[in-house]
Scaffold this motif. Structure first.
Motif, PDB file in Angstrom:
ATOM      1  N   SER A 115       9.744  -5.708   3.826  1.00 24.96           N
ATOM      2  CA  SER A 115       9.700  -4.560   3.449  1.00 24.96           C
ATOM      3  C   SER A 115       8.984  -4.636   2.476  1.00 24.96           C
ATOM      4  O   SER A 115       8.015  -3.660   2.371  1.00 24.96           O
ATOM      5  CB  SER A 115      11.290  -3.748   2.400  1.00 24.96           C
ATOM      6  N   LEU A 116       8.463  -5.183   1.373  1.00 22.99           N
ATOM      7  CA  LEU A 116       7.652  -5.406   0.815  1.00 22.99           C
ATOM      8  C   LEU A 116       6.122  -5.683   1.126  1.00 22.99           C
ATOM      9  O   LEU A 116       5.387  -5.548   0.430  1.00 22.99           O
ATOM     10  CB  LEU A 116       7.786  -6.193  -0.877  1.00 22.99           C
ATOM     11  N   ARG A 117       6.195  -7.112   2.280  1.00 22.90           N
ATOM     12  CA  ARG A 117       4.860  -7.027   2.767  1.00 22.90           C
ATOM     13  C   ARG A 117       4.616  -6.016   3.559  1.00 22.90           C
ATOM     14  O   ARG A 117       3.388  -5.536   3.630  1.00 22.90           O
ATOM     15  CB  ARG A 117       5.307  -8.477   3.387  1.00 22.90           C
ATOM     16  N   MET A 118       5.215  -5.442   4.163  1.00 27.45           N
ATOM     17  CA  MET A 118       5.472  -3.924   4.821  1.00 27.45           C
ATOM     18  C   MET A 118       4.849  -2.908   4.044  1.00 27.45           C
ATOM     19  O   MET A 118       3.556  -2.453   4.454  1.00 27.45           O
ATOM     20  CB  MET A 118       6.226  -3.534   5.730  1.00 27.45           C
ATOM     21  N   ALA A 119       4.850  -2.779   3.263  1.00 27.01           N
ATOM     22  CA  ALA A 119       4.678  -1.178   1.563  1.00 27.01           C
ATOM     23  C   ALA A 119       3.151  -1.969   1.843  1.00 27.01           C
ATOM     24  O   ALA A 119       2.571  -1.247   1.806  1.00 27.01           O
ATOM     25  CB  ALA A 119       5.286  -1.284   1.010  1.00 27.01           C
ATOM     26  N   HIS A 120       2.985  -2.921   1.258  1.00 26.13           N
ATOM     27  CA  HIS A 120       2.094  -3.592   0.959  1.00 26.13           C
ATOM     28  C   HIS A 120       0.648  -3.731   1.887  1.00 26.13           C
ATOM     29  O   HIS A 120      -0.634  -3.056   2.250  1.00 26.13           O
ATOM     30  CB  HIS A 120       1.447  -5.229   0.484  1.00 26.13           C
ATOM     31  N   CYS A 121       1.224  -4.148   3.470  1.00 24.32           N
ATOM     32  CA  CYS A 121       0.368  -3.881   4.540  1.00 24.32           C
ATOM     33  C   CYS A 121      -0.378  -2.621   4.464  1.00 24.32           C
ATOM     34  O   CYS A 121      -1.716  -2.282   4.816  1.00 24.32           O
ATOM     35  CB  CYS A 121       0.407  -4.342   5.753  1.00 24.32           C
ATOM     36  N   ARG A 122       0.826  -2.051   4.734  1.00 24.25           N
ATOM     37  CA  ARG A 122       0.453  -0.429   5.036  1.00 24.25           C
ATOM     38  C   ARG A 122      -0.740   0.205   3.367  1.00 24.25           C
ATOM     39  O   ARG A 122      -1.490   1.231   3.745  1.00 24.25           O
ATOM     40  CB  ARG A 122       1.631   0.073   4.688  1.00 24.25           C
ATOM     41  N   ALA A 123      -0.368  -0.272   2.010  1.00 19.40           N
ATOM     42  CA  ALA A 123      -1.515   0.354   1.069  1.00 19.40           C
ATOM     43  C   ALA A 123      -2.760  -0.729   0.897  1.00 19.40           C
ATOM     44  O   ALA A 123      -3.739   0.491   1.425  1.00 19.40           O
ATOM     45  CB  ALA A 123      -0.112  -0.558  -0.002  1.00 19.40           C
ATOM     46  N   GLU A 124      -2.988  -1.126   2.234  1.00 16.96           N
ATOM     47  CA  GLU A 124      -4.151  -2.161   2.301  1.00 16.96           C
ATOM     48  C   GLU A 124      -4.617  -1.866   2.908  1.00 16.96           C
ATOM     49  O   GLU A 124      -6.086  -0.849   3.072  1.00 16.96           O
ATOM     50  CB  GLU A 124      -4.392  -3.526   2.417  1.00 16.96           C
ATOM     51  N   HIS A 125      -4.161  -1.619   4.235  1.00 19.82           N
ATOM     52  CA  HIS A 125      -4.859  -0.201   5.414  1.00 19.82           C
ATOM     53  C   HIS A 125      -5.628   1.276   4.933  1.00 19.82           C
ATOM     54  O   HIS A 125      -6.068   1.415   5.229  1.00 19.82           O
ATOM     55  CB  HIS A 125      -4.348  -0.126   6.973  1.00 19.82           C
ATOM     56  N   ALA A 126      -4.675   1.538   4.165  1.00 17.34           N
ATOM     57  CA  ALA A 126      -4.757   3.220   3.127  1.00 17.34           C
ATOM     58  C   ALA A 126      -6.308   3.430   2.769  1.00 17.34           C
ATOM     59  O   ALA A 126      -7.191   3.996   2.770  1.00 17.34           O
ATOM     60  CB  ALA A 126      -3.462   3.709   2.615  1.00 17.34           C
ATOM     61  N   ALA A 127      -6.064   1.500   2.024  1.00 19.02           N
ATOM     62  CA  ALA A 127      -7.188   2.259   1.241  1.00 19.02           C
ATOM     63  C   ALA A 127      -8.590   1.919   1.365  1.00 19.02           C
ATOM     64  O   ALA A 127      -9.771   1.902   0.968  1.00 19.02           O
ATOM     65  CB  ALA A 127      -6.400   0.795   0.047  1.00 19.02           C
ATOM     66  N   GLY A 128      -8.395   0.257   2.641  1.00 18.18           N
ATOM     67  CA  GLY A 128      -9.475   0.094   3.260  1.00 18.18           C
ATOM     68  C   GLY A 128     -10.046   1.182   3.712  1.00 18.18           C
ATOM     69  O   GLY A 128     -11.176   1.654   4.426  1.00 18.18           O
ATOM     70  N   SER A 129      -9.444   2.080   4.421  1.00 18.81           N
ATOM     71  CA  SER A 129      -9.677   3.577   5.183  1.00 18.81           C
ATOM     72  C   SER A 129      -9.882   4.678   3.710  1.00 18.81           C
ATOM     73  O   SER A 129     -10.696   5.885   5.031  1.00 18.81           O
ATOM     74  CB  SER A 129      -8.343   4.233   6.038  1.00 18.81           C
ATOM     75  N   GLY A 130     -10.456   4.931   2.616  1.00 21.00           N
ATOM     76  CA  GLY A 130     -10.515   5.539   1.688  1.00 21.00           C
ATOM     77  C   GLY A 130      -9.084   6.275   1.355  1.00 21.00           C
ATOM     78  O   GLY A 130      -9.147   7.307   1.061  1.00 21.00           O
ATOM     79  N   GLN A 131      -8.134   6.354   1.875  1.00 17.67           N
ATOM     80  CA  GLN A 131      -6.848   7.125   1.991  1.00 17.67           C
ATOM     81  C   GLN A 131      -6.272   6.771   0.906  1.00 17.67           C
ATOM     82  O   GLN A 131      -4.904   6.291   0.539  1.00 17.67           O
ATOM     83  CB  GLN A 131      -6.245   7.296   3.087  1.00 17.67           C
ATOM     84  N   TYR A 132      -6.899   7.095  -0.820  1.00 18.67           N
ATOM     85  CA  TYR A 132      -5.902   6.691  -1.857  1.00 18.67           C
ATOM     86  C   TYR A 132      -5.139   7.034  -2.098  1.00 18.67           C
ATOM     87  O   TYR A 132      -4.061   6.703  -2.996  1.00 18.67           O
ATOM     88  CB  TYR A 132      -6.845   6.777  -2.666  1.00 18.67           C
ATOM     89  N   HIS A 133      -4.757   8.559  -1.589  1.00 18.43           N
ATOM     90  CA  HIS A 133      -3.284   8.807  -1.876  1.00 18.43           C
ATOM     91  C   HIS A 133      -2.229   8.112  -1.032  1.00 18.43           C
ATOM     92  O   HIS A 133      -1.315   7.826  -1.941  1.00 18.43           O
ATOM     93  CB  HIS A 133      -3.529  10.605  -1.797  1.00 18.43           C
ATOM     94  N   LEU A 134      -3.296   7.913   0.159  1.00 23.53           N
ATOM     95  CA  LEU A 134      -1.558   6.745   1.210  1.00 23.53           C
ATOM     96  C   LEU A 134      -1.151   5.286  -0.122  1.00 23.53           C
ATOM     97  O   LEU A 134      -0.507   5.185  -0.231  1.00 23.53           O
ATOM     98  CB  LEU A 134      -1.761   7.111   2.021  1.00 23.53           C
ATOM     99  N   ALA A 135      -2.186   4.955  -0.381  1.00 23.84           N
ATOM    100  CA  ALA A 135      -2.889   3.703  -0.766  1.00 23.84           C
ATOM    101  C   ALA A 135      -1.501   3.953  -2.629  1.00 23.84           C
ATOM    102  O   ALA A 135      -0.745   2.755  -1.895  1.00 23.84           O
ATOM    103  CB  ALA A 135      -3.595   2.867  -1.209  1.00 23.84           C
ATOM    104  N   VAL A 136      -1.965   4.913  -2.838  1.00 18.61           N
ATOM    105  CA  VAL A 136      -0.668   4.387  -3.971  1.00 18.61           C
ATOM    106  C   VAL A 136       0.237   4.898  -3.372  1.00 18.61           C
ATOM    107  O   VAL A 136       1.510   4.655  -4.961  1.00 18.61           O
ATOM    108  CB  VAL A 136      -1.490   6.223  -5.001  1.00 18.61           C
ATOM    109  N   LEU A 137       1.198   5.502  -2.746  1.00 21.92           N
ATOM    110  CA  LEU A 137       2.214   5.772  -2.322  1.00 21.92           C
ATOM    111  C   LEU A 137       2.704   4.371  -2.152  1.00 21.92           C
ATOM    112  O   LEU A 137       3.576   4.237  -2.198  1.00 21.92           O
ATOM    113  CB  LEU A 137       2.148   6.876  -0.789  1.00 21.92           C
TER     114      LEU A 137
END
Length: 88
Positions: free
Chosen positions: A12-34
């Motif tokens: 679960s931690l790894r999945m959340a990390h992958c989602r955060a990395e993807h969001a940050a890479g797309s400039g969707q910082y609000h999702l990355a922060v979440l």
């Protein structure tokens, strides 16, 4: 999701990390922060200091990119709580 209801397993931690990395890479910082906040909370529950440092640094980067310097500084401070964070 409350801290008590967060899954604490590594998958679960790894999945959340992958989602955060993807969001940050797309400039969707609000999702990355979440997602990074979820990761940080899980790392805290696991008492994993290195992971807490890592996710605090990622949060600082996101907040800095969003122009929220005070929040970015707070997470840099959290990451450096043990004095060993590689702050550049």
């Amino acid at each position: 999701m409350t801290a008590a209801s967060l899954p604490c397993d590594i998958v679960s931690l790894r999945m959340a990390h992958c989602r955060a990395e993807h969001a940050a890479g797309s400039g969707q910082y609000h999702l990355a922060v979440l997602h990074y906040r979820t990761c940080l909370e899980v790392a805290e529950r696991r008492e994993d200091c290195r992971a807490m440092q890592f996710f605090a640094l990622r949060l600082a980067e996101c907040y800095d990119a969003m122009g929220l310097r005070t929040k970015a500084h707070a997470f840099l401070h959290l990451a450096d709580a043990d004095g060993s964070a590689p702050l550049g």
